[in-house]
Design a protein around this motif. Structure first.
Motif, mmCIF file in Angstrom:
data_model
loop_
_atom_site.group_PDB
_atom_site.id
_atom_site.type_symbol
_atom_site.label_atom_id
_atom_site.label_comp_id
_atom_site.label_asym_id
_atom_site.label_seq_id
_atom_site.Cartn_x
_atom_site.Cartn_y
_atom_site.Cartn_z
ATOM 1 N N LEU A 104 0.638 -0.948 0.012
ATOM 2 C CA LEU A 104 -0.042 -0.016 0.123
ATOM 3 C C LEU A 104 1.025 1.140 0.020
ATOM 4 N N GLY A 105 1.695 1.748 -1.287
ATOM 5 C CA GLY A 105 2.192 2.553 -1.476
ATOM 6 C C GLY A 105 1.483 4.190 -1.321
ATOM 7 N N THR A 106 2.290 5.157 -1.097
ATOM 8 C CA THR A 106 1.859 6.345 -1.058
ATOM 9 C C THR A 106 1.516 6.707 -2.848
ATOM 10 N N ALA A 107 2.424 6.205 -3.525
ATOM 11 C CA ALA A 107 2.258 6.504 -4.933
ATOM 12 C C ALA A 107 1.122 5.423 -5.713
ATOM 13 N N ASN A 108 1.654 4.297 -5.372
ATOM 14 C CA ASN A 108 1.185 2.836 -6.124
ATOM 15 C C ASN A 108 0.972 1.755 -5.194
ATOM 16 N N THR A 109 -0.240 1.275 -5.574
ATOM 17 C CA THR A 109 -0.740 -0.031 -4.630
ATOM 18 C C THR A 109 -0.278 -1.272 -5.837
ATOM 19 N N ASP A 117 14.564 2.144 0.510
ATOM 20 C CA ASP A 117 13.323 2.256 -0.188
ATOM 21 C C ASP A 117 12.878 3.644 -0.511
ATOM 22 N N ILE A 118 12.921 4.147 -1.652
ATOM 23 C CA ILE A 118 12.654 5.372 -2.027
ATOM 24 C C ILE A 118 11.617 5.462 -2.622
ATOM 25 N N GLY A 119 10.287 5.762 -1.921
ATOM 26 C CA GLY A 119 9.251 5.615 -2.491
ATOM 27 C C GLY A 119 8.508 7.222 -2.670
ATOM 28 N N GLY A 120 7.261 7.458 -2.824
ATOM 29 C CA GLY A 120 6.493 8.683 -3.238
ATOM 30 C C GLY A 120 6.518 9.617 -1.825
ATOM 31 N N GLY A 121 6.319 9.066 -0.893
ATOM 32 C CA GLY A 121 6.264 10.051 0.342
ATOM 33 C C GLY A 121 7.460 9.820 1.057
ATOM 34 N N THR A 122 8.037 8.808 1.250
ATOM 35 C CA THR A 122 9.166 8.840 2.345
ATOM 36 C C THR A 122 10.331 7.885 1.797
ATOM 37 N N GLY A 147 10.726 11.870 -0.429
ATOM 38 C CA GLY A 147 10.426 10.783 -1.687
ATOM 39 C C GLY A 147 10.090 11.530 -3.028
ATOM 40 N N GLY A 148 9.575 10.729 -3.855
ATOM 41 C CA GLY A 148 9.170 11.451 -5.155
ATOM 42 C C GLY A 148 8.688 12.598 -5.233
ATOM 43 N N HIS A 149 7.719 12.625 -4.390
ATOM 44 C CA HIS A 149 6.657 13.852 -4.441
ATOM 45 C C HIS A 149 7.492 15.006 -3.999
ATOM 46 N N LYS A 150 8.331 15.073 -2.759
ATOM 47 C CA LYS A 150 8.939 16.065 -2.425
ATOM 48 C C LYS A 150 9.940 16.733 -3.653
ATOM 49 N N ALA A 156 6.547 18.057 -13.650
ATOM 50 C CA ALA A 156 7.621 18.048 -12.887
ATOM 51 C C ALA A 156 7.958 16.530 -12.739
ATOM 52 N N GLU A 157 6.917 15.632 -12.468
ATOM 53 C CA GLU A 157 6.904 14.445 -12.195
ATOM 54 C C GLU A 157 7.803 13.755 -13.631
ATOM 55 N N GLU A 158 6.920 14.274 -14.722
ATOM 56 C CA GLU A 158 7.560 13.694 -16.165
ATOM 57 C C GLU A 158 8.917 14.097 -16.314
ATOM 58 N N GLY A 161 10.403 3.642 -6.425
ATOM 59 C CA GLY A 161 10.674 4.229 -7.724
ATOM 60 C C GLY A 161 11.844 5.236 -7.676
ATOM 61 N N GLY A 162 12.280 5.852 -6.541
ATOM 62 C CA GLY A 162 13.252 6.864 -6.463
ATOM 63 C C GLY A 162 14.904 6.039 -6.955
ATOM 64 N N ALA A 163 14.720 4.780 -7.023
ATOM 65 C CA ALA A 163 16.102 4.127 -7.183
ATOM 66 C C ALA A 163 16.367 4.210 -8.828
ATOM 67 N N LEU A 164 15.304 4.842 -9.540
ATOM 68 C CA LEU A 164 15.582 5.097 -11.021
ATOM 69 C C LEU A 164 15.947 6.202 -11.319
ATOM 70 N N ILE A 165 16.080 7.132 -10.211
ATOM 71 C CA ILE A 165 16.536 8.407 -10.654
ATOM 72 C C ILE A 165 18.088 8.442 -11.144
ATOM 73 N N ARG A 166 18.408 9.103 -12.387
ATOM 74 C CA ARG A 166 19.670 8.764 -13.118
ATOM 75 C C ARG A 166 20.596 9.022 -12.191
ATOM 76 N N PRO A 168 13.027 -1.854 -9.681
ATOM 77 C CA PRO A 168 12.952 -1.195 -8.272
ATOM 78 C C PRO A 168 11.405 -1.020 -7.824
ATOM 79 N N LEU A 169 10.771 -0.590 -8.856
ATOM 80 C CA LEU A 169 9.223 -0.320 -8.512
ATOM 81 C C LEU A 169 8.411 -1.592 -8.028
ATOM 82 N N VAL A 170 8.814 -2.633 -8.646
ATOM 83 C CA VAL A 170 7.996 -3.961 -8.098
ATOM 84 C C VAL A 170 8.779 -4.796 -7.126
HETATM 85 P P1 ADP Z 1 5.147 4.331 -3.050
HETATM 86 O O1 ADP Z 1 5.917 2.868 -2.616
HETATM 87 O O2 ADP Z 1 5.542 5.269 -2.036
HETATM 88 O O3 ADP Z 1 4.072 4.190 -3.625
HETATM 89 P P2 ADP Z 1 7.014 3.864 -5.557
HETATM 90 O O4 ADP Z 1 8.034 2.868 -5.074
HETATM 91 O O5 ADP Z 1 5.910 3.353 -6.212
HETATM 92 O O6 ADP Z 1 6.219 4.639 -4.336
HETATM 93 O O7 ADP Z 1 7.727 4.831 -6.123
HETATM 94 C C1 ADP Z 1 6.802 5.903 -6.809
HETATM 95 C C2 ADP Z 1 7.811 7.175 -7.048
HETATM 96 O O8 ADP Z 1 8.857 7.063 -8.023
HETATM 97 C C3 ADP Z 1 7.053 8.510 -7.666
HETATM 98 O O9 ADP Z 1 7.460 9.732 -6.918
HETATM 99 C C4 ADP Z 1 7.406 8.300 -9.358
HETATM 100 O O10 ADP Z 1 7.671 9.916 -9.745
HETATM 101 C C5 ADP Z 1 8.992 7.918 -8.895
HETATM 102 N N1 ADP Z 1 9.568 7.113 -9.953
HETATM 103 C C6 ADP Z 1 9.072 6.299 -10.848
HETATM 104 N N2 ADP Z 1 9.907 6.105 -11.838
HETATM 105 C C7 ADP Z 1 10.850 6.815 -11.773
HETATM 106 C C8 ADP Z 1 12.007 7.062 -12.811
HETATM 107 N N3 ADP Z 1 12.185 6.581 -13.771
HETATM 108 N N4 ADP Z 1 12.881 7.950 -12.251
HETATM 109 C C9 ADP Z 1 12.668 8.947 -11.325
HETATM 110 N N5 ADP Z 1 11.594 8.722 -10.357
HETATM 111 C C10 ADP Z 1 10.597 7.677 -10.533
#
Ligand code: ADP
Ligand code: MG
Length: 347
Positions: free
Chosen positions: A20-25, A166-171, A191-194, A216-218, A297-302, A322-324
């Motif tokens: 149950l993530g802040t950004a994705n479930t 674990d770099i998620g949306g909120g924390t 996290g991603g939102h900040k 901004a997210e894009e 998701g934040g693990a994917l930041i270049r 990392p997102l799954v």
């Molecule tokens: P949560 O577990 O809190 O729901 P996730 O692990 O699903 O979060 O990650 C979501 C976050 O990861 C979002 O803020 C999204 O913008 C970011 N994200 C997803 N893909 C990428 C990417 N390729 N590069 C940077 N950030 C990404």
């Protein structure tokens, strides 16, 4: 002779795992893998004060959010990993648990849910109640960093220390794990939102260019970077002029996006430093051997892995997908009853 008795008296484990993530479930089912992956968003109208009518959940709500008109509202009912709006979180869970993917596999599933490390009893109770009301037969809780570490393939049950971030949306949670236990965890509300918000603020202040959170997210995903001066990339963004208010487009450089992201990324790196300072030296030598692992998701930041490696001077690797990875870890726990019993949280 006692085989029937033995097997029926053993706990039979759980059916599905909910990340149950802040950004994705995400939902994983025992033996089936990941069966649902949707944004944690609910769209609704309020026909009369205090009465909310849900018009979309998950991807449908995200699509609505992108073109929200006057009377349609969208909410992310999970904030910083915990339930912020109970009613909408419950509705969202009900929607996901009654989706055909889940219903087709289990009618009243026994559910494992992960929560950020160190949540309060009240926050635990909110998740348990929401799952029960959404149709779960039984609810077990585990720590999110544990699910992330299992999903990233770290040897959580061994005496060796390992570090998962674990770099998620909120924390962001930085955890050290050994012997199926969380030895130390440092969580930051970053996290991603900040990071997205920091990009919005930067362009408004420095370029007088107003963009939406979505843009901004894009930009972050397309050209964002943890090392602004390395390999400059460009992207065209649509927004508004901060002074005239008129729509305009602007060519944006990855260097600017990287500079905008910098403080938030530094906050995460500071948390890693603090976690390492609190980790017993013998476990630090294990972490050096296994490498720090990034998930979420934040693990994917270049080049974030590269930047962390340079600043903390330890090996760093990114978990596969990392997102799954967290949901994958939950799925592995569903399949290993002994492990699930060890990591289950008391409620
Ligand atoms: P949560 O577990 O809190 O729901 P996730 O692990 O699903 O979060 O990650 C979501 C976050 O990861 C979002 O803020 C999204 O913008 C970011 N994200 C997803 N893909 C990428 C990417 N390729 N590069 C940077 N950030 C990404
Ligand atoms: Mg997560």
């Amino acid at each position: 002779m006692f085989s029937w008795f033995k097997s029926s008296s053993l706990p039979t484990g759980a059916d599905i795992y909910v990340d149950l993530g802040t950004a994705n479930t995400l939902i994983a089912a025992r033996g089936l893998g990941i069966i649902l992956n949707e944004p944690s968003i609910v769209a609704f109208t309020e026909p009369s004060p205090g009465k909310r009518k849900i018009i979309g959940v998950g991807q449908a709500a995200k699509t609505i959010m992108a073109k929200t008109t006057g009377n349609v509202m969208t909410i992310k009912p999970v904030r910083d990993g915990v339930i912020a709006d109970f009613d909408l979180a419950q509705e969202m869970l009900r929607y996901f648990l009654s989706s055909k993917q889940v219903k087709g596999a289990f009618s009243r599933p026994r559910v494992v849910v992960s929560l950020p490390y160190g949540v309060t009893e009240v926050e635990k109770r909110a998740v348990i109640d929401a799952c029960h009301l959404a149709g779960a037969k039984q609810v077990l809780l585990i720590d999110e960093p544990m699910a992330a570490a299992i999903g990233a393939g770290l040897p959580v049950q061994s005496a060796k220390g390992c570090m998962i971030i674990d770099i998620g949306g909120g924390t962001t949670e930085v955890a050290v794990i050994a012997l199926s236990d969380i030895v130390y965890c440092e969580a930051v509300r970053c996290g991603g939102h900040k990071i997205d918000q920091a990009i919005v603020d930067y362009f408004k202040k420095v370029k007088r260019f107003v963009i939406s959170d979505n843009t901004a997210e894009e930009l972050k995903i397309a050209i964002g970077t943890a090392v602004p001066k390395k390999e400059i990339r460009l992207a065209l963004a649509q927004g508004r002029d901060a002074d005239s208010g008129l729509p305009r487009s602007l060519e944006i450089s990855s260097e600017d996006v990287g500079l905008a992201m910098n403080d938030a990324l530094q906050e995460i790196i500071n948390a890693i430093h603090r976690a390492l300072e609190h980790t017993p030296p013998e476990l630090v030598s294990d972490i050096i051997e296994l490498g720090i692992v990034l998930a979420g998701g934040g693990a994917l930041i270049r080049d974030f892995d590269l930047r962390i490696r340079n600043e903390v001077r330890l090996p760093v690797r990114i978990a596969d997908n990392p997102l799954v990875a967290i949901a994958k870890g939950g799925e592995l726990a569903l399949e290993d009853q002994a492990l699930l019993e060890k990591i289950q949280l008391p409620v």
